[in-house]
Design an enzyme around this catalytic site. Sequence first.
Site, PDB file in Angstrom:
ATOM      1  N   HIS A 161     -11.079 -51.950 -37.646  1.00  0.00           N
ATOM      2  CA  HIS A 161     -10.341 -51.987 -39.303  1.00  0.00           C
ATOM      3  C   HIS A 161      -8.768 -52.315 -39.045  1.00  0.00           C
ATOM      4  CE1 HIS A 161      -9.493 -51.558 -43.439  1.00  0.00           C
ATOM      5  NE2 HIS A 161     -10.785 -50.997 -43.452  1.00  0.00           N
ATOM      6  N   GLU A 165     -10.630 -57.683 -39.928  1.00  0.00           N
ATOM      7  CA  GLU A 165     -11.360 -56.736 -39.277  1.00  0.00           C
ATOM      8  C   GLU A 165     -12.695 -57.397 -38.634  1.00  0.00           C
ATOM      9  OE1 GLU A 165     -12.090 -53.962 -42.494  1.00  0.00           O
ATOM     10  OE2 GLU A 165     -10.497 -54.814 -43.378  1.00  0.00           O
TER      11      GLU A 165
END
EC number: 5.1.3.15
Length: 283
Positions: free
Chosen positions: A153, A258
């Site tokens: 992330h 991500e």
Amino acid sequence: MGVEQTGKTVILNHKSGSSAEIYLYGATVTSWKAGGKERLFVSSKSALDGSKPIRGGIPVVFPIFGPPPSSPPEYAALKQHGFARIQDWTLDKVIMDRDEGVSVRFLAPPPPKEFEHKYKLAYVVTLSAHELVTDVHITNQGTDDFIFQTLLHNYLAVDDITKVSVDGVDKGVNYRSKVHDNKHFDWEGGPVKVTGPLDSVFHSLPSKQLKLNYGDGSALHLRIRGFEDVVMWNPTESIGKDIGDMEQGGWDRYICIEPGYVRDFKSLKAGEEFLGQQVLRIE
């Protein structure tokens, strides 16, 4: 030495002056300095004491992405994004510490007792002068098939979100837009820009490479291996102002790009291993 361990963090230093900081909590990379600049964003309001996930850096998402699915039951009982980012990891090994780079491996603890699956989750972070490489290794140590989702992330720091663009999404790539009721679209081509809330899952990028243009002539390149999908997210003020641990105006200073395996669940047979890798490089 290029590896320093404190009580809560592991710090990597390269002779070029680049550095990285990784919290044992979640094995979250919270700082990557290269080319004289901080390349990751961490909210100043983020908890760093293990009370909640770190808001920024590079959290490791596993074994689900997003809200839990309706089944199987042990997955349905999980919190958003699973549990890897809120576990206390251990520094397992210094893999490399020389002029070419500094590399360390972290190991995740066993899962919560309610999640009765046997696996090994390792995370390798490698720092060099202009690159940060992070590898997720997942091995099925059970006798049955093991399914999971995983994602890195990345909160990538920018000076001004209105000036950045992302190249590398090929025309025709299918994506799901969460801000448009999870509808699917085909990308029309051209760079991705943040002109309003952005929360899209791009599936199966052919090139496996993206380029983040900062708007001042400099750029960051992202290359992926093993991962099938790339999520791009920036809430802008309209949504970001309601995120409790997001600093005021923080949404203007990052974009999340991500890489992950999140459209479907990846399945490993007994003994099989998954490797998901990203290479972040500044130019």
